[in-house]
Every structure is written in structure tokens, then in C-alpha cells.
Design an enzyme around this catalytic site. Structure first.
Site, PDB file in Angstrom:
ATOM      1  N   LYS A  38       0.808  -1.134   0.029  1.00  0.00           N
ATOM      2  CA  LYS A  38       0.037   0.093   0.145  1.00  0.00           C
ATOM      3  C   LYS A  38       0.745   1.317  -0.103  1.00  0.00           C
ATOM      4  O   LYS A  38       0.262   2.442  -0.345  1.00  0.00           O
ATOM      5  CB  LYS A  38      -1.191   0.108   1.400  1.00  0.00           C
ATOM      6  CG  LYS A  38      -2.143  -1.080   1.385  1.00  0.00           C
ATOM      7  CD  LYS A  38      -2.943  -0.949   2.408  1.00  0.00           C
ATOM      8  CE  LYS A  38      -4.129  -2.125   2.262  1.00  0.00           C
ATOM      9  NZ  LYS A  38      -5.001  -1.776   3.389  1.00  0.00           N
ATOM     10  N   ASP A  57       3.968  -2.688  12.356  1.00  0.00           N
ATOM     11  CA  ASP A  57       2.822  -2.190  12.771  1.00  0.00           C
ATOM     12  C   ASP A  57       3.083  -2.022  14.376  1.00  0.00           C
ATOM     13  O   ASP A  57       3.397  -2.992  15.097  1.00  0.00           O
ATOM     14  CB  ASP A  57       1.323  -3.003  12.638  1.00  0.00           C
ATOM     15  CG  ASP A  57       0.321  -2.570  13.187  1.00  0.00           C
ATOM     16  OD1 ASP A  57       0.472  -1.561  14.130  1.00  0.00           O
ATOM     17  OD2 ASP A  57      -0.806  -2.942  13.003  1.00  0.00           O
ATOM     18  N   ASN A  84       8.141   8.346  14.534  1.00  0.00           N
ATOM     19  CA  ASN A  84       7.258   9.288  13.766  1.00  0.00           C
ATOM     20  C   ASN A  84       5.862   8.931  13.402  1.00  0.00           C
ATOM     21  O   ASN A  84       5.003   9.534  13.088  1.00  0.00           O
ATOM     22  CB  ASN A  84       7.963   9.380  12.526  1.00  0.00           C
ATOM     23  CG  ASN A  84       7.383  10.384  11.440  1.00  0.00           C
ATOM     24  OD1 ASN A  84       6.942  11.542  11.718  1.00  0.00           O
ATOM     25  ND2 ASN A  84       6.874   9.730  10.407  1.00  0.00           N
ATOM     26  N   SER A 135       6.561  14.526  18.114  1.00  0.00           N
ATOM     27  CA  SER A 135       5.275  14.666  18.942  1.00  0.00           C
ATOM     28  C   SER A 135       4.439  15.840  18.103  1.00  0.00           C
ATOM     29  O   SER A 135       4.310  15.471  16.998  1.00  0.00           O
ATOM     30  CB  SER A 135       5.817  15.610  20.328  1.00  0.00           C
ATOM     31  OG  SER A 135       4.477  16.186  21.043  1.00  0.00           O
ATOM     32  N   TYR A 149      -5.873  12.927  21.082  1.00  0.00           N
ATOM     33  CA  TYR A 149      -4.524  13.227  20.008  1.00  0.00           C
ATOM     34  C   TYR A 149      -3.455  13.890  21.029  1.00  0.00           C
ATOM     35  O   TYR A 149      -2.340  13.571  21.112  1.00  0.00           O
ATOM     36  CB  TYR A 149      -4.767  13.989  18.852  1.00  0.00           C
ATOM     37  CG  TYR A 149      -3.694  14.159  18.231  1.00  0.00           C
ATOM     38  CD1 TYR A 149      -2.540  13.093  17.836  1.00  0.00           C
ATOM     39  CD2 TYR A 149      -3.007  15.534  18.069  1.00  0.00           C
ATOM     40  CE1 TYR A 149      -1.431  13.504  16.908  1.00  0.00           C
ATOM     41  CE2 TYR A 149      -1.802  15.907  17.225  1.00  0.00           C
ATOM     42  CZ  TYR A 149      -1.114  14.851  16.804  1.00  0.00           C
ATOM     43  OH  TYR A 149      -0.041  15.044  16.143  1.00  0.00           O
ATOM     44  N   LYS A 153       0.271  12.842  22.872  1.00  0.00           N
ATOM     45  CA  LYS A 153       1.448  13.659  22.545  1.00  0.00           C
ATOM     46  C   LYS A 153       1.915  14.114  23.913  1.00  0.00           C
ATOM     47  O   LYS A 153       3.104  13.919  24.432  1.00  0.00           O
ATOM     48  CB  LYS A 153       1.362  14.769  21.682  1.00  0.00           C
ATOM     49  CG  LYS A 153       0.760  14.249  20.143  1.00  0.00           C
ATOM     50  CD  LYS A 153       1.999  13.272  19.647  1.00  0.00           C
ATOM     51  CE  LYS A 153       1.931  12.999  18.270  1.00  0.00           C
ATOM     52  NZ  LYS A 153       2.889  11.939  17.953  1.00  0.00           N
ATOM     53  N   THR A 184       1.791  18.405   4.690  1.00  0.00           N
ATOM     54  CA  THR A 184       1.990  17.093   4.473  1.00  0.00           C
ATOM     55  C   THR A 184       0.277  16.601   4.503  1.00  0.00           C
ATOM     56  O   THR A 184      -0.544  17.269   4.433  1.00  0.00           O
ATOM     57  CB  THR A 184       2.567  16.588   5.751  1.00  0.00           C
ATOM     58  OG1 THR A 184       1.701  16.547   6.768  1.00  0.00           O
ATOM     59  CG2 THR A 184       3.825  17.059   6.024  1.00  0.00           C
TER      60      THR A 184
END
Length: 285
Positions: A38, A57, A84, A135, A149, A153, A184
Site C-alpha cells: 500500500k 505495525d 514518527n 510530538s 490526540y 502527545k 503534509t
């Protein structure tokens, strides 16, 4: 001898850009992707530049030791670990299910933790090595709609603070990278809660922030190439940001990040000043 980078989430965004930059500069790179088929475009780009790819994973703890063993065998030892891989779950805290919360933390916090533990013996033995934990400005300043989220972090940053003090005697540096908004595919890959936004939150702060994220996709002011260049320079002690190597724990990236962190610091100082008298009067008499 060229250092070897181990970069998770190398299928796109910062991970891919950093992998290609390191290879361009003559370093060795092992990038990981969840599914090589993928992510064929990224896999081809990294391999064509001389890098290696492993499927990983980070939410599957049983495979991490084997992947680390393969990576060390391929390279002769890892010098720079870059955590990352990650994603963002958006929605009101009230609307987030246990399964969604666990999945967010598994990827953004427990994944890096597993890789850090698995690679520390190698990093310690080699010395003058680096752990880079990617982060976000959300790791300092939590907005509405970003509760889980930001929590993931914040947790990663807390871990990194303690880790930096623990491993400094071994010649291991820790760097927390805090990007703001960069152009991105990050926003296009966000996940929203399975249940629609609950009625009490419609039109409120959560709804407003969700709308801002949707409008920002493809319009972020940040240049990812410049961001990864700064990360590379701080890690390697070269270039414009090289003087920061070993001198900073956190690397904020982007004017928006700096502005939000400064705002957070001001609010914290305000709380401390307001509560100082109360706080100082709690010792035993």
C-alpha cells in the site's frame, strides 16, 4: 562511519522526507511502513535511494523485538531512532469510545515506548546515539476536538523528559520534535469519532476547530522539507540548526507552534501567579 537511522512511519510526510534527506546526505536508513504494497511509492523511493524497508505495525508488541533484531542485522546497529508513526483522532472527548482512545494511545504512545525499550541496549552500547520522538504543538497546547490526540502527545513528551535524564549518562540524546501545521498529508489522514458530533457540541468550540482543520488541508504554511532539514541538522550537529545539538530537549517547528507555546507558557505563568499564595501555604505547621 555513516550513522544508521531507524524511522517509523516512513510511508509519507515527515518520515518519508527525513528518510530521503538522510540518504541524500550519505547516511544509512531503515524505514518502516505498515504495509509495503500500500506504500509502494514510498518504498520504491527509499529503496532507490539506497535505504531499506521493513514492515512494522507499532501497535503489535509481539513483532517489535523481531523487527529490531532484523534492523540491527541489516545495519550493524542503529544510531538514531525516530518515532514518527502516528495519527490524529478528532472529536469531542465525550464522543470518543474506549476502543478509539486505546487505538490512539497504542499508536502514538505505546508504539514509541516499545521501540525505545527494544532499541535502548543497542543505543547504549554504541554511544553518541539519539532518540527522536515526533510530538506536535498539541503536545504542549491542547485544542478542543484534539483531546485524545493531545493526551497521546502529552504522554510522549512526559516519557521523553524522564527518558532524557535517564539515558544521558550513556551518551544517548533525546529530542522532542513539535511541528505546527505543515503541508503534509497529516490532516487528510485524520480520523474522526465513529459517532457524529453530539448535539450539545454543534456550533461550539469543538465544531469550530473541526471546521478549521477541514479548511486548512492543503493550505498549511509550513514547508515539510525545511522542517525535516532542521531535525536532521539538530540531530547531526550540522547546518543552520546544528548548534542546537545536545542543547535542547524540545524542537518547536513553525511560527504557529512558537506562538501557541508562548501562549501556553503565559497561561501557565498566570495560573502560577494567581495560585502562588494558596500553593505556598500547604506545608505542615
Amino acid at each position: 562511519m555513516s550513522p544508521t537511522w531507524f524511522i517509523t512511519g516512513a510511508s509519507s510526510g515527515f518520515g518519508l522526507d527525513l528518510a530521503l534527506l538522510a540518504l541524500e546526505c550519505g547516511h544509512k536508513v531503515i524505514g518502516t511502513v505498515r504495509n509495503a504494497s500500500k506504500s509502494s511509492t514510498a518504498v520504491t523511493a527509499i529503496k532507490s535511494a539506497g535505504g531499506e524497508i521493513l514492515e512494522l505495525d507499532v501497535t503489535k508488541p509481539e513483532i517489535v523485538p523481531g523487527i529490531v533484531e532484523k534492523a540491527n542485522a541489516l545495519s550493524g546497529g542503529i544510531d538514531i531512532l525516530v518515532n514518527n508513526a502516528g495519527y490524529s483522532l478528532l472529536g469531542a472527548v465525550e464522543d470518543i469510545s474506549d476502543a478509539e482512545a486505546h487505538a490512539q494511545l497504542e499508536t502514538n504512545f505505546f508504539g514509541p515506548l516499545r521501540l525505545i525499550r527494544a532499541l535502548l541496549p543497542t543505543l547504549r552500547a554504541r554511544g553518541d546515539t539519539t532518540i527522536v520522538n515526533v510530538s506536535s504543538v498539541a503536545g504542549q497546547d491542547a485544542q478542543p476536538a484534539c483531546g485524545l490526540y493531545a493526551a497521546s502527545k502529552f504522554a510522549l513528551e512526559g516519557l521523553s523528559e524522564a527518558l532524557a535524564r535517564e539515558v544521558e549518562p550513556f551518551g544517548i540524546s533525546v529530542l522532542i520534535v513539535e511541528p505546527g501545521a505543515f503541508r503534509t498529508n497529516f490532516l487528510s489522514a485524520v480520523q474522526k469519532t465513529q459517532v457524529p458530533l453530539s448535539e450539545p457540541y454543534i456550533g461550539g468550540p469543538v465544531d469550530v476547530v473541526l471546521g478549521k482543520f477541514e479548511a486548512a488541508q492543503g493550505r498549511q504554511r509550513g514547508d515539510p522539507a525545511k522542517a525535516v532539514r532542521r531535525v536532521f541538522e539538530v540531530v547531526t550537529g550540522t547546518g543552520e540548526a546544528g548548534s542546537l545539538k545536545g542543547k535542547v530537549l524540545r524542537l518547536p517547528l513553525g511560527p504557529d507552534c512558537v506562538e501557541r507555546v508562548e501562549g501556553k507558557m503565559a497561561r501557565l505563568q498566570g495560573d502560577l501567579d494567581a495560585a502562588r499564595g494558596v500553593a505556598m501555604g500547604t506545608d505542615l505547621d
